[in-house]
Design an enzyme around this catalytic site. Sequence first.
Site, PDB file in Angstrom:
ATOM      1  N   ASN A  52     -22.382 -50.398  48.861  1.00 39.92           N
ATOM      2  CA  ASN A  52     -23.479 -49.710  48.158  1.00 39.92           C
ATOM      3  C   ASN A  52     -24.881 -50.152  48.134  1.00 39.92           C
ATOM      4  O   ASN A  52     -24.926 -51.433  47.948  1.00 39.92           O
ATOM      5  CB  ASN A  52     -23.013 -49.369  46.841  1.00 39.92           C
ATOM      6  CG  ASN A  52     -23.941 -48.607  45.812  1.00 39.92           C
ATOM      7  OD1 ASN A  52     -25.197 -49.054  45.727  1.00 39.92           O
ATOM      8  ND2 ASN A  52     -23.394 -47.492  45.484  1.00 39.92           N
ATOM      9  N   SER A  74     -22.758 -43.613  47.979  1.00 45.49           N
ATOM     10  CA  SER A  74     -23.762 -42.965  46.931  1.00 45.49           C
ATOM     11  C   SER A  74     -23.145 -42.847  45.708  1.00 45.49           C
ATOM     12  O   SER A  74     -22.234 -41.892  45.638  1.00 45.49           O
ATOM     13  CB  SER A  74     -24.673 -41.719  47.796  1.00 45.49           C
ATOM     14  OG  SER A  74     -25.794 -41.537  47.139  1.00 45.49           O
ATOM     15  N   GLU A  75     -23.604 -43.395  44.539  1.00 42.24           N
ATOM     16  CA  GLU A  75     -22.979 -43.338  43.429  1.00 42.24           C
ATOM     17  C   GLU A  75     -23.059 -41.834  42.931  1.00 42.24           C
ATOM     18  O   GLU A  75     -22.296 -41.558  41.903  1.00 42.24           O
ATOM     19  CB  GLU A  75     -23.202 -44.457  42.411  1.00 42.24           C
ATOM     20  CG  GLU A  75     -24.774 -44.315  41.925  1.00 42.24           C
ATOM     21  CD  GLU A  75     -25.727 -45.213  42.723  1.00 42.24           C
ATOM     22  OE1 GLU A  75     -25.340 -45.649  43.935  1.00 42.24           O
ATOM     23  OE2 GLU A  75     -26.715 -45.794  42.083  1.00 42.24           O
ATOM     24  N   ASN A  76     -23.761 -41.053  43.440  1.00 42.36           N
ATOM     25  CA  ASN A  76     -23.797 -39.446  42.855  1.00 42.36           C
ATOM     26  C   ASN A  76     -22.496 -38.861  43.685  1.00 42.36           C
ATOM     27  O   ASN A  76     -22.328 -37.669  43.311  1.00 42.36           O
ATOM     28  CB  ASN A  76     -25.043 -38.786  43.252  1.00 42.36           C
ATOM     29  CG  ASN A  76     -25.515 -38.894  44.668  1.00 42.36           C
ATOM     30  OD1 ASN A  76     -25.557 -39.857  45.190  1.00 42.36           O
ATOM     31  ND2 ASN A  76     -25.836 -37.915  44.991  1.00 42.36           N
ATOM     32  N   SER A  84     -16.551 -41.769  41.353  1.00 38.03           N
ATOM     33  CA  SER A  84     -17.522 -42.537  42.074  1.00 38.03           C
ATOM     34  C   SER A  84     -17.558 -43.893  41.385  1.00 38.03           C
ATOM     35  O   SER A  84     -17.427 -45.011  42.155  1.00 38.03           O
ATOM     36  CB  SER A  84     -19.061 -41.995  42.105  1.00 38.03           C
ATOM     37  OG  SER A  84     -19.703 -42.884  42.588  1.00 38.03           O
TER      38      SER A  84
END
Lengths: 228, 219
Positions: free
Chosen positions: B24, B47-49, B89
């Site tokens: 990340n 991608s944390e979304n 996530s």
Amino acid sequence: MKHIFTSADEAVSQIQDGATIMVGGFGLVGIPEQLILALEEKGVKDLTVISNNCGIDDWGLGLLLRKKQIKKIIASYVGENKEFERQVLSGEIEVELTPQGTLAERIRAGGAGIPAFYTPAGVGTIISDGKEVRNFNGKDYVLETALKADFSIIRAVKADHLGNLIYNKTAQNFNPIMAAAGEVTIAEVEEIVETGMLDPNMIQSPSIYIQSMLQAKQEKKIERLTVR
Amino acid sequence: MTLSNRERIAIRAEKEIEHENYVNLGIGMPTLVANYISPDKTVILQSENGLLGIGPYPTEDQVDPDLINAGKETITTIPGSSFFTSAESFAMIRGGHIDVAILGGMEVSENGDLANWMIPGKMIKGMGGAMDLVHGAKKIIVIMDHVSKDGSPKIKKECSLPLTGKGVVNKIITERALIEVTSRGLELKEVFEGYSIQDVLQSTEATLIVEDVKLSVSL
């Protein structure tokens, strides 16, 4: 068969002053555009909004901010909005900042019948001030409580008439967990097809979480167009 | 063409990523690391979304408004990518499944505390996913300028800014040095070309253990 509204105004007619609403989306991606516009039009006030972000000055939740319809917001990142900054500094709006993973899990827990949970995020920071901290296997965790809402307004790309939903790419984000955490969940959907037309293997939100729907075209504004 | 400090730091940070790592990259300078990932390595960027498998930025024709990274930039996906909810996530983040997280920093302390989200008196934007990431990834690397704009040290005995996480940082990479956070304290491991050990010590408030240092490491 779930009720399908014929207009966004009709869809938000049940949402009254003082309601707590969850609004799906990450940035401007996956937000229920027409439902937000209808809330602005309706002028409901004193809303408590639970959403990862708060839109930009002239789109998304920024529209409700501009009209001072939001009393309190629970979010993880609100840095894209000048009007927001002004209202925070003047004390017109209350903000509860929550680490993004904690926000997501609080919402998930709310929809899953879990009242609270321990997480490492925020331990030893101002986020854990005044909260219970407990040690498990040599590591500290902070107790965070679940979130629920009177209404969740979310967006999906496809639905059937029963309310089974499919999302598009990163427009999924908070939408499925908010669908489950809303007392009443209204899904704004780009296309609604006959029940049975969607492959059950592909359903991302089972219909049980959805109370009603609105079919609406999306503008899909881009916050940061970045090309090669 | 001379590289900027940001680019040089990103190039050094890339060497911390191994073949087949799930990684990340934070917003800002860490995002630059993606430009330097060696073609010999397969690296999956999270991608944390809600995406595993970030691809390059799109061409004009490829732009999809429903496909962004956590910095809200339009992106593409690589073959083998997957989408998921925000809850999933962060479950994979907190669950220890991410091999490396590379984050920006305002201050790091002697015991690995990180401050990178808030400056009192300035507008608070929010922590986003940083507080979750620092507790989940197996290796936390902070990349930042060695000193702040006014020349004051950013690697300090104690952070003066509100913390993002306590005792969470494993490595610090700046334009001057690479420093490891160990149980003994901060160990100076590499000093980069153009700087001496003395330069690094003078621009660092925290105590550095200087035992086994590579000098004049070129970036």
